[in-house]
Every structure is written in C-alpha cells, then in structure tokens.
Design a protein around this motif. Structure first.
Motif, PDB file in Angstrom:
ATOM      1  N   VAL A  78      98.228-116.168 -30.897  1.00  0.00           N
ATOM      2  CA  VAL A  78      98.455-114.748 -30.592  1.00  0.00           C
ATOM      3  C   VAL A  78      97.675-113.897 -31.595  1.00  0.00           C
ATOM      4  O   VAL A  78      97.274-114.388 -32.657  1.00  0.00           O
ATOM      5  N   GLU A  79      97.520-112.641 -31.277  1.00  0.00           N
ATOM      6  CA  GLU A  79      96.862-111.739 -32.219  1.00  0.00           C
ATOM      7  C   GLU A  79      97.913-111.241 -33.222  1.00  0.00           C
ATOM      8  O   GLU A  79      99.082-111.053 -32.886  1.00  0.00           O
ATOM      9  N   SER A  82     100.168-108.332 -32.373  1.00  0.00           N
ATOM     10  CA  SER A  82     100.696-108.303 -31.003  1.00  0.00           C
ATOM     11  C   SER A  82     102.206-108.058 -30.981  1.00  0.00           C
ATOM     12  O   SER A  82     102.915-108.285 -31.958  1.00  0.00           O
ATOM     13  N   HIS A  83     102.677-107.626 -29.827  1.00  0.00           N
ATOM     14  CA  HIS A  83     104.094-107.348 -29.633  1.00  0.00           C
ATOM     15  C   HIS A  83     104.945-108.580 -29.937  1.00  0.00           C
ATOM     16  O   HIS A  83     106.031-108.461 -30.513  1.00  0.00           O
ATOM     17  N   GLY A 108      92.735-105.427 -31.928  1.00  0.00           N
ATOM     18  CA  GLY A 108      93.617-106.260 -31.110  1.00  0.00           C
ATOM     19  C   GLY A 108      92.897-107.249 -30.208  1.00  0.00           C
ATOM     20  O   GLY A 108      93.535-108.060 -29.540  1.00  0.00           O
ATOM     21  N   CYS A 133      97.782-116.074 -25.950  1.00  0.00           N
ATOM     22  CA  CYS A 133      98.280-114.824 -25.372  1.00  0.00           C
ATOM     23  C   CYS A 133      97.363-113.659 -25.723  1.00  0.00           C
ATOM     24  O   CYS A 133      96.981-113.502 -26.885  1.00  0.00           O
ATOM     25  N   GLU A 135      96.914-109.279 -25.229  1.00  0.00           N
ATOM     26  CA  GLU A 135      97.698-108.068 -24.961  1.00  0.00           C
ATOM     27  C   GLU A 135      96.771-107.002 -24.383  1.00  0.00           C
ATOM     28  O   GLU A 135      95.829-106.571 -25.039  1.00  0.00           O
ATOM     29  N   SER A 138      95.881-103.370 -25.945  1.00  0.00           N
ATOM     30  CA  SER A 138      96.469-103.739 -27.221  1.00  0.00           C
ATOM     31  C   SER A 138      97.132-102.507 -27.839  1.00  0.00           C
ATOM     32  O   SER A 138      96.472-101.521 -28.123  1.00  0.00           O
ATOM     33  N   ASP A 168     100.083-110.353 -21.935  1.00  0.00           N
ATOM     34  CA  ASP A 168     101.092-109.306 -22.061  1.00  0.00           C
ATOM     35  C   ASP A 168     100.415-108.018 -21.588  1.00  0.00           C
ATOM     36  O   ASP A 168      99.794-107.301 -22.363  1.00  0.00           O
TER      37      ASP A 168
END
Ligand code: PLP
Length: 366
Positions: A78-79, A82-83, A108, A133, A135, A138, A168
């Motif tokens: 993931v970044e 990220s959320h 992002g 993942c 987003e 972002s 996402d």
C-alpha cells in the motif's frame, strides 16, 4: 458557515430525499431489497465487474476486500499515506492480521518498480505478498488522479507476480470526471474496487465493493461477519442510485471551485500551495510562513465561519469543495483565508516563534 472540512458534510438534497422516500424495500440480508439490488447492478455495470455489494461505508468495503484477498500473516502493498494506513483504525492488522508493506508515492502515486521491489521472495521466513492497493484519487496525495497508464502498470506487475489488486476508489468518480476516462477503464484489471457514496456524490450513507462473482460471494460473508448486513437498506441505496444518475457529472463544478480557491490563495505571500497540483476537489496548503500552527489557523478561520481541517500535518491545511459549497462560497473563503493569513504574519513569523508571543498574537486577533 462555509464548510470546507470534507466532502462528507453534504446533506441529502430534496430530490435525493424524495427518491429515498419512494424506494421499494425488502430484506437485504436475504438479497430481497429491490433498491439495493438495482444499485448493486448499476455499480457493477459502471465498473465493468460481475457483481457489486452495497455496504455501510468505504472503510468496511476496503477492510472486507483486504480480508478476501489475504490470510493472516500475508502482506499487502500500500502507499504510505493511504486510507488503509492512516484512517482505518488499524483494521488491516485487527481484522485481517496482515502486514502492510508501505511504499512512498509521489502525491500518493507509485510506480510498478516499487511494487516489484516490495514483493517478498518465496521463502518460509517471509510473509507472503498477496495484494497491491491503489487509491484513486489519492486523498493525502492531494486529490491526485492516477493516470490510466499508471493504474495499468500496477496491474501488469501484480499479474506477473500473481498478486491480487485492489482499488480504493472512494473518489473514483472525481477521477473519472477530472480525467475524462470511464470508471470501467480505470477499474480494468483490478480484482476489487471500493467506491464511496458519501463523498462528492452527496449520499448520507453507503459505499460499494465490486469484483467478480466469487469475490463478492466471499465479501457477502464478511459483510455479515463484520456486522454490516442490513435489512431494508434500499432506503439509503436509493440515494446512491439517485447520486449515480445526477451527481456525477456535476463533480466538475467542485473541481473548478477547488482550482479557483487554490489560485486565489496561491497569490498570498505566506501561504504555500502549488495551484497546479489541484486536480480534483481537495486543496492542501501550508501555513508555516504565517507563524501559526495548522490548528491555530483552523481555529482562526472557524471564528470567521470558514471550516477546514489540519490533520494531515502540523502546518498543513486541507480544504475540500463539494456540492454544498458554491463558487461564491469559495471566493468568500479565499478572502477570509487571506485575512487570517495577513493578520497572522503582520506580527511576523519570527515574532510568533515563542509560545508566549504566539499566545499574545492569538488573543490580539480574536
Ligand atoms: C473517505 C475515504 C474512505 C472511507 O470512506 P467511509 O465511507 O467514510 O468509510 C476510504 N478511502 C478513502 C481514500 C477515503 O477518502
């Protein structure tokens, strides 16, 4: 109050409420709610997936997707901003027992080489890399839009290494409108896609998770397990169908308003913003040079009836445009931001460096 604190603050419009009032409903746990079924089909179609499932929130959609993609001990790529990392209460660890391999993107957005570098070797010492993942847009990247080629690049590298892919797309429709590409094109190659109805689309509740039939079959089980299975949910799903019909194209207005706000404040000497970075409805600017902390800046704006937030960094402010703010509102907000920024720095950033001086400055301008 001009509320730029989030695009989640929107209230359902009169025609949206009317659509909700007339919704035909049934027991959604038995998949017998016609309004939920309609929305799910519409969303699946829009995203080019076999099925979609209606959920209470995009957080739940993300967490269910991660649960379906992984087993405990697996790793998700993931970044960093990220959320999943910043805003889901540790859900990946708590609900799925997964490790997160965090890559640092540019606004992002990361590149396939970063995914490849993050993949663990097949070795009993290592967690198993399972899913990557993205987003779109972002959030903490500044509402930045992943270009199609960047999205495809991630899919290609994921397929090469047999990783799952999750998008996402809480603000996917913002990306669609800003880029002029379709949701289907953007979602192509992603095994699962979250999108949120309560951001720019203006619904009171809800999100969707889309994927193939088997993925959604498993997701339905976790929807139940996580306590998200509802009954006559059609009453809120109807708002979602209304939003997909009427609130998507208008997102360009939010983007225009965001750009106007960014341009207006970009001229201020002590506000740092790159107006060109504003691609959608999120505006981030730095107030370090005013000598105020982000939370002081927020408080001063609030006292003048403009609401923004400062949770992304000590002197970083986020403002968000949405369907309940007009062009006149953002122009007024820009004027008030200028006023606050000016008052603050008339004391000079250096004069404000000691806590005592800051307290004096604060009481002087309130
Ligand atoms: C808001 C948001 C979510 C979560 O949405 P909720 O419906 O509020 O749970 C997930 N991801 C991103 C990028 C978001 O901005």
């Amino acid at each position: 109050m001009i509320d730029l604190s989030s695009d989640t603050v929107t209230k359902p419009s009169a025609p949206m409420l009317a659509a909700m009032m007339k919704a035909s409903v049934g027991d959604d746990q038995r998949q017998e709610d016609p309004s939920v079924n309609t929305l799910q089909e519409k969303a699946a179609n829009l995203l080019g997936k076999q099925e979609a499932i209606f959920l209470p929130s995009a957080t739940m959609a993300n967490e269910i997707a991660l649960k379906v993609h992984t087993q405990p001990g697996d790793e998700a790529i993931v970044e960093r901003s990220s959320h999943f990392v910043t805003s889901e209460a540790g859900g990946p660890a708590f609900l799925s027992g997964v490790m997160l391999h965090m890559v640092t993107g540019t606004r992002g957005i990361f590149v396939p080489q970063q995914v490849e570098a993050g993949i663990r070797r097949d070795d009993p010492h290592c967690p198993r890399s399972r899913v990557v993942c993205v987003e779109q847009t972002s959030n903490r990247g500044g509402g930045s839009v992943w270009p199609l080629e960047a999205l495809r690049g991630v899919v290609e590298v994921a397929h090469k290494h047999k990783l799952g892919t999750h998008m996402d797309g809480s603000r996917l429709m913002n990306a669609v409108v800003a880029s002029g590409t379709t949701a289907r094109e953007q979602a192509e190659g992603y095994d699962s896609v979250t999108f949120c109805l309560t951001k720019g689309l203006g619904c009171p509740i809800g999100a969707l998770l889309a994927g193939d039939r088997e993925f959604i079959r498993q997701a339905r089980r976790y929807k139940h397990l996580f306590g998200g299975a509802m009954r006559q949910a059609g009453i809120v799903a109807a708002a979602g169908t209304y939003a997909l019909d009427y609130n998507v194209e208008r997102l360009h207005e939010d983007h225009e308003n965001a750009k106007i706000l960014a341009k207006l404040i970009a001229g201020l000497p002590n506000i740092e913003i790159n107006a060109k970075d504003v691609e959608t409805n999120l505006i981030y600017f730095d107030v370090a040079q005013t000598g105020l902390s982000g939370s002081d800046f927020v408080a001063r704006l609030l006292a003048k009836n403009v609401r923004v937030t400062s949770s992304a960094g000590p002197t970083l402010i986020r403002a968000v445009t949405h369907l309940d703010v007009s062009r006149a509102d953002v122009e007024e907000a820009a004027r008030i931001i200028a006023e606050v920024a000016q008052t603050a720095s008339s004391c000079g950033p250096s004069a404000l460096s000691s806590p005592a001086a800051r307290a004096t400055a604060r009481s002087a301008s309130f």
